[in-house]
Scaffold this motif. Structure first.
Motif, PDB file in Angstrom:
ATOM      1  N   ARG A  15      11.893   7.767  30.046  1.00  0.00           N
ATOM      2  CA  ARG A  15      12.376   9.130  29.832  1.00  0.00           C
ATOM      3  C   ARG A  15      12.502   9.909  31.136  1.00  0.00           C
ATOM      4  N   SER A  16      11.713   9.541  32.141  1.00  0.00           N
ATOM      5  CA  SER A  16      11.773  10.260  33.411  1.00  0.00           C
ATOM      6  C   SER A  16      13.078  10.011  34.156  1.00  0.00           C
ATOM      7  N   THR A  17      13.821   8.937  33.801  1.00  0.00           N
ATOM      8  CA  THR A  17      15.091   8.651  34.473  1.00  0.00           C
ATOM      9  C   THR A  17      16.283   9.238  33.732  1.00  0.00           C
ATOM     10  N   GLN A  18      16.033   9.893  32.596  1.00  0.00           N
ATOM     11  CA  GLN A  18      17.141  10.449  31.815  1.00  0.00           C
ATOM     12  C   GLN A  18      17.669  11.720  32.476  1.00  0.00           C
ATOM     13  N   VAL A  19      19.005  11.802  32.612  1.00  0.00           N
ATOM     14  CA  VAL A  19      19.625  12.982  33.239  1.00  0.00           C
ATOM     15  C   VAL A  19      20.552  13.718  32.288  1.00  0.00           C
ATOM     16  N   GLY A  20      20.762  13.212  31.084  1.00  0.00           N
ATOM     17  CA  GLY A  20      21.640  13.890  30.130  1.00  0.00           C
ATOM     18  C   GLY A  20      21.510  13.276  28.751  1.00  0.00           C
ATOM     19  N   GLN A  21      21.980  14.018  27.737  1.00  0.00           N
ATOM     20  CA  GLN A  21      21.894  13.537  26.371  1.00  0.00           C
ATOM     21  C   GLN A  21      22.922  14.259  25.518  1.00  0.00           C
ATOM     22  N   GLY A  22      23.490  13.548  24.589  1.00  0.00           N
ATOM     23  CA  GLY A  22      24.447  14.146  23.671  1.00  0.00           C
ATOM     24  C   GLY A  22      24.533  13.333  22.401  1.00  0.00           C
ATOM     25  N   VAL A  23      25.524  13.627  21.596  1.00  0.00           N
ATOM     26  CA  VAL A  23      25.689  12.927  20.325  1.00  0.00           C
ATOM     27  C   VAL A  23      25.974  11.451  20.563  1.00  0.00           C
ATOM     28  N   TYR A  24      26.752  11.155  21.606  1.00  0.00           N
ATOM     29  CA  TYR A  24      27.097   9.765  21.897  1.00  0.00           C
ATOM     30  C   TYR A  24      25.862   8.950  22.256  1.00  0.00           C
ATOM     31  N   GLY A  25      24.974   9.530  23.032  1.00  0.00           N
ATOM     32  CA  GLY A  25      23.808   8.799  23.492  1.00  0.00           C
ATOM     33  C   GLY A  25      23.165   9.507  24.662  1.00  0.00           C
ATOM     34  N   LYS A  26      22.560   8.728  25.557  1.00  0.00           N
ATOM     35  CA  LYS A  26      21.842   9.294  26.685  1.00  0.00           C
ATOM     36  C   LYS A  26      22.399   8.733  27.994  1.00  0.00           C
ATOM     37  N   VAL A  27      22.222   9.507  29.054  1.00  0.00           N
ATOM     38  CA  VAL A  27      22.652   9.096  30.383  1.00  0.00           C
ATOM     39  C   VAL A  27      21.415   8.991  31.263  1.00  0.00           C
ATOM     40  N   TYR A  28      21.276   7.849  31.964  1.00  0.00           N
ATOM     41  CA  TYR A  28      20.119   7.588  32.801  1.00  0.00           C
ATOM     42  C   TYR A  28      20.539   7.393  34.252  1.00  0.00           C
ATOM     43  N   LYS A  29      19.678   7.834  35.150  1.00  0.00           N
ATOM     44  CA  LYS A  29      19.850   7.519  36.565  1.00  0.00           C
ATOM     45  C   LYS A  29      19.148   6.202  36.831  1.00  0.00           C
ATOM     46  N   GLY A  30      19.872   5.268  37.451  1.00  0.00           N
ATOM     47  CA  GLY A  30      19.295   3.956  37.715  1.00  0.00           C
ATOM     48  C   GLY A  30      19.515   3.530  39.151  1.00  0.00           C
ATOM     49  N   ILE A  31      18.656   2.635  39.627  1.00  0.00           N
ATOM     50  CA  ILE A  31      18.787   2.070  40.971  1.00  0.00           C
ATOM     51  C   ILE A  31      18.894   0.559  40.808  1.00  0.00           C
ATOM     52  N   LEU A  32      20.073   0.011  41.148  1.00  0.00           N
ATOM     53  CA  LEU A  32      20.309  -1.416  41.005  1.00  0.00           C
ATOM     54  C   LEU A  32      19.535  -2.203  42.051  1.00  0.00           C
ATOM     55  N   SER A  33      19.550  -3.523  41.919  1.00  0.00           N
ATOM     56  CA  SER A  33      18.789  -4.372  42.833  1.00  0.00           C
ATOM     57  C   SER A  33      19.256  -4.249  44.272  1.00  0.00           C
ATOM     58  N   ASN A  70      20.030  -1.426  45.602  1.00  0.00           N
ATOM     59  CA  ASN A  70      19.730  -0.016  45.932  1.00  0.00           C
ATOM     60  C   ASN A  70      20.895   0.932  45.673  1.00  0.00           C
ATOM     61  N   THR A  71      21.904   0.495  44.947  1.00  0.00           N
ATOM     62  CA  THR A  71      22.984   1.393  44.544  1.00  0.00           C
ATOM     63  C   THR A  71      22.488   2.308  43.428  1.00  0.00           C
ATOM     64  N   VAL A  72      22.694   3.612  43.609  1.00  0.00           N
ATOM     65  CA  VAL A  72      22.291   4.580  42.592  1.00  0.00           C
ATOM     66  C   VAL A  72      23.458   4.765  41.613  1.00  0.00           C
ATOM     67  N   VAL A  73      23.191   4.612  40.350  1.00  0.00           N
ATOM     68  CA  VAL A  73      24.239   4.668  39.333  1.00  0.00           C
ATOM     69  C   VAL A  73      23.818   5.561  38.177  1.00  0.00           C
ATOM     70  N   ALA A  74      24.799   5.956  37.390  1.00  0.00           N
ATOM     71  CA  ALA A  74      24.549   6.652  36.133  1.00  0.00           C
ATOM     72  C   ALA A  74      24.911   5.718  34.996  1.00  0.00           C
ATOM     73  N   ILE A  75      24.004   5.551  34.047  1.00  0.00           N
ATOM     74  CA  ILE A  75      24.184   4.594  32.957  1.00  0.00           C
ATOM     75  C   ILE A  75      24.279   5.356  31.644  1.00  0.00           C
ATOM     76  N   LYS A  76      25.444   5.283  31.035  1.00  0.00           N
ATOM     77  CA  LYS A  76      25.695   5.958  29.771  1.00  0.00           C
ATOM     78  C   LYS A  76      25.437   4.965  28.642  1.00  0.00           C
ATOM     79  N   ARG A  77      24.413   5.222  27.849  1.00  0.00           N
ATOM     80  CA  ARG A  77      23.957   4.274  26.832  1.00  0.00           C
ATOM     81  C   ARG A  77      24.215   4.813  25.441  1.00  0.00           C
ATOM     82  N   ALA A  78      25.026   4.103  24.682  1.00  0.00           N
ATOM     83  CA  ALA A  78      25.359   4.547  23.327  1.00  0.00           C
ATOM     84  C   ALA A  78      24.170   4.336  22.399  1.00  0.00           C
ATOM     85  N   GLU A  79      23.941   5.306  21.519  1.00  0.00           N
ATOM     86  CA  GLU A  79      22.929   5.148  20.487  1.00  0.00           C
ATOM     87  C   GLU A  79      23.548   4.461  19.280  1.00  0.00           C
TER      88      GLU A  79
END
Length: 841
Positions: free
Chosen positions: A634-652, A654-663
């Motif tokens: 939950r600490s990596t979550q940066v947004g939320q809506g009806v579609y799902g949640k958006v998380y801030k992630g750091i790939l292997s 070290n690329t910083v990305v936003a991950i939009k995850r459908a519920e």
């Protein structure tokens, strides 16, 4: 395993029997009777958990929302027999009723929402109730006060509201109450003084009002009292100094206006930390030199007056913060003779002189980051530096060259750098399975899968971690019965409080690549049952997450419930006779159905793998994205809506990305999801974030974008007042007054529809925002209107190119059009609207 173990209820089993009847006909009636009889025998012995507790768990599930289906197996069989997630049972049946009873309910950090069911009070033998770090709302049920056996009540990190129930005072065996970081209001019930076993009261970061109950001094075993960041008023109970075992009294950011710090607080016999920052306290600083165990003193941000007592404080003290008061007189010379002192903060007082020399005393030797740090005074390493800013002493004409001691500041930041073995080849470990080099493996490049643990010290008794890092590692590993080399403190970060957040990695023993199941369960039990021995220096800790990734995630045994082999034997042996009868029929039916489903599934998977190859878009594995977001913490979550949640992630890499995850409710079909990916992959514009990849594994649909760090579009518009200006202009019919001419000219109806769509996309309520399909449909309509108008306009201007009236008419409906206008821009760039830092629909 018996075939019937897959059936979650008697209804499912009977339905299966009816299918067998339909398939085999009446001549198999005798077999069906045998099957049903065997099932009834099995069902009679399979219900081994107390029925009232099973019913209670059903009510609990009915109140919870489980978007990630962590509790999916709660619909299968008996809680203790089927090993329901988070349900731990006693090993043996109770002699009085013959049932197994639930011992612990551990639902830490499972993204659960909803509320707590009153039926929790029916879990009469429960010892641990753990709902930490979820998103629960509603109040704490008073019925929990009926669980007399309860030892740990852990509800911190939710959004619970309402008052603390008086009935909780009946929990005489309760050792730890954690309801911090919620929205609890009301007062602290006086009945809590009846919790005679209480050792840890964590009520901080709520909205609790009223006075601290003096009656709590009856809790002779109390160790930690954390009620900081609330709305407490009244006076400080002087009786608390009589608590014989109290180690931490932390009451920061309350309003004890007009109250003096009781002089009796100098009589604490075992106090380690006294923190009363920003509490509106008045009067003098009491003499605390008689507290032999004192490590940490923070009385900053109050209205204290008079001189600092000159008697020497404990040699254990690491931190003295008396800044932002109205203290005067001289700085005690005893401050220069405290061997463990890390920080002395006396800024913004009224000190006019300093006792002793301006140079550090001779006994101050070189040790880690040793400094008495303030704008008032700093001795750092071997340098003879002195800071006196913010006090009258800086304007003294009697001290030569005093100015040079009143300007500079020391830095507070502290970081830990991970040690790596430069001799090891880069990325040689199987990263897909979350293996990595063991940091302390010396010259050997040993790969292993660590356990990842989010851990936070809630009230440490030091200001700088470095001098105590080795001691901390020894403390943790000895508590877990591990060797020092098996622990890596991956990172640390100081947070408000101050609290110290860290990520721990535990590696298996040498020559092993991973912990076995029993070790994982043993380690997790130590963390979740708070079996760490007390250590005054580190104070209370909290478990933020215990992440099982890679090879650990696929092992169902990590959801152990504590059922014994003897109980399993008691179930299996009487059922073998009936199992033999039904095995052939059920196997035939299940094999036929499985083969049919497997063929269909194989076709779908093959189709997906073939069709999802898109140039420039990477297909991520679920494990990669889970690792990048700390298992979607939950600490990596940066947004939320009806579609799902958006998380801030750091790939292997070290690329910083936003991950939009459908519920679950927003999942699309394969074709629709593929179409959206293809569409988004073609969008390239300097004002649009780029789609980097997608994930379509394990019934998940996720889109991976470049990360934009400047907040949501809605927040940005609000902060710049643009949103308000555009909305007002639209409602008053002055839309074109706020549109930049450099955008070119477009039909007024198109502009109005486009602005309406944009404003709707920024609506405060997620349910009011349009879906992606609605956005695409509206943009296609606007594009069609533009193209139709273009055609009409071109035809009109070609027929009447010399007519001034026609030109005037055209300019009334259009703003000046950019000659480089491209329909591809409108048809692609504007369709996106999928900036990851915008709260999704």
């Amino acid at each position: 395993m018996l075939p019937t173990a897959k059936c979650s209820s008697g209804v499912q089993m009977l339905t299966l029997m009816l299918e067998i009847i339909k398939m085999m006909g009446k001549r198999f009636c005798g077999l069906v009777y045998a099957v049903l009889y065997g099932y009834l025998v099995l069902f009679a012995v399979a219900q081994i958990t107390d029925p009232s507790e099973v019913s209670a768990l059903g009510a609990v599930m009915g109140r919870l929302i489980d978007p990630m289906n962590h509790l999916g197996n709660w619909y299968e069989g008996d809680p203790c027999q089927s090993k329901w997630t988070g349900v731990l049972c006693f090993d043996t049946t109770d002699e009085t009723d013959g049932y197994l009873h639930i011992q612990n309910l551990l639902l830490l950090n499972m993204n659960l929402s909803g509320s707590l069911a009153p039926e929790l009070g029916q879990l009469s033998r429960l010892r641990i109730l753990d709902f930490m770090w979820n998103d629960l709302t509603g109040s704490i049920p008073k019925e929990i006060g009926n669980i007399s056996s309860l030892v740990l009540l852990l509800l911190n990190g939710n959004r619970l509201s309402g008052s603390l129930p008086e009935e909780l005072g009946k929990l005489s065996n309760l050792n730890r109450l954690q309801v911090d970081e919620n929205n609890i209001s009301g007062t602290i019930p006086k009945s809590f003084a009846n919790m005679t076993s209480m050792r840890h009261f964590h009520l901080n970061n709520n909205s609790i009002v009223g006075q601290l109950p003096p009656q709590l001094f009856n809790l002779s075993r109390l160790i930690h009292l954390l009620v900081d960041n609330n709305n407490l008023t009244g006076s400080l109970p002087p009786e608390y100094s009589e608590l014989p075992t109290l180690r931490i009294l932390q009451l920061d950011n309350n309003n004890f206006s007009g109250t003096e710090l009781p002089a009796t607080y100098g009589n604490f016999s075992s106090l380690v930390k006294l923190s009363l920052r920003h509490c509106s306290l008045q009067g003098a600083v009491p003499d605390l030199s008689r507290i032999p165990t004192l490590h940490y003193l923070d009385l900053s941000g109050n209205q204290l007056t008079g001189p600092i007592p000159s008697n020497k404080l404990s040699d254990n003290i690491t931190t003295i913060d008396l800044s932002e008061n109205s203290l005067n007189g001289s700085i005690p010379a005893s401050f220069s003779d405290l061997p463990s002192l890390q920080r002395l903060d006396l800024r913004n007082n009224a000190f006019a002189s300093v006792l002793g020399d301006l140079d550090p005393p001779n006994n101050v030797t070189l040790r880690y980051d040793i400094f008495i740090k303030t704008r008032l005074m700093i001795w750092q390493f071997q340098d003879s530096e002195l800071e006196l800013g913010g006090n009258p002493i800086c304007t003294s004409a009697n001290i030569p060259n005093i100015d040079k001691f009143c300007d500079s500041e020391a830095e507070d930041d502290e970081t830990i750098t991970k040690s790596t073995n430069s001799k090891c080849p880069i990325e040689a470990c199987p990263t897909d399975n979350f293996y990595e080099y063991v940091p302390s493996s010396g010259d050997l490049c040993t790969c292993a899968a660590p356990l990842r643990i989010g851990y936070r010290l809630k009230s440490p008794s030091f200001s700088y971690f470095g001098p105590y890092a080795n001691l901390f590692e020894a403390y943790v590993t000895s508590s877990l019965n591990l060797s020092i080399y098996q622990l890596s403190v991956d990172s640390i970060a100081w947070e408000k409080g101050p609290r110290l957040r860290m990520y721990l990695k535990l590696f298996p023993h040498a020559n092993s690549t991973m912990f076995n199941t029993s070790e994982v369960l043993r380690i997790r039990e130590i963390f979740t049952s708070w079996r760490f021995p007390g250590r005054d220096l580190f104070g209370p800790y909290e478990l933020l997450n215990f992440t099982l990734l890679g090879p650990y995630a696929s092992n169902p045994e990590t959801r152990r419930t504590g059922i014994s082999k003897g109980v399993l034997a008691a179930i299996v042996v009487p059922a073998i006779a009936s199992a033999v009868v039904i095995t052939a029929a059920v196997t035939f039916l299940m094999t036929r159905r499985l083969a049919r489903n497997q063929r269909s599934l194989s076709r779908r998977r093959m189709s997906t793998k073939v069709s999802m190859k898109i140039d420039g878009v990477k297909g991520f594995k679920f494990k990669e994205l889970a690792s990048a977001t700390d298992n979607f913490n939950r600490s990596t979550q940066v947004g939320q809506g009806v579609y799902g949640k958006v998380y801030k992630g750091i790939l292997s890499d070290n690329t910083v990305v936003a991950i939009k995850r459908a519920e679950e409710g927003s999942l699309q079909g394969q074709k629709e999801f593929l179409t959206e990916i293809k569409l988004l992959s073609r969008l390239h514009h300097r004002n649009l974030v780029s789609l980097l990849g997608y994930c379509d594994e394990e019934e998940e649909q996720m889109l991976v974008y470049e990360f934009m760090p400047n907040g949501t579009l809605r927040d940005w518009l609000s902060e710049n007042e643009t949103y308000i200006q555009v909305n007002v202009a639209r409602e008053s019919g002055l839309m074109f007054s706020v549109i930049d001419n450099r955008m070119g000219s477009y039909p007024s109806k198109c502009i109005e529809r486009f602005v309406a769509l944009a404003l709707n996309c920024c609506h405060d309520k997620t349910e009011r925002r349009p879906s992606m399909s609605d956005v695409v449909r509206e943009l296609e309509t606007i594009l069609k209107m533009i193209l139709e108008t273009d055609a009409t306009f071109s035809e009109s201007t070609s027929m009447h190119s010399d007519s001034k009236s026609t030109s005037a008419s055209a300019s009334s409906s259009f703003m000046t059009r950019d000659q480089y206008f491209s329909s591809n821009v409108l048809g692609s760039d504007l369709v996106s609207g999928v900036i990851p830092t915008i709260s999704p629909r």
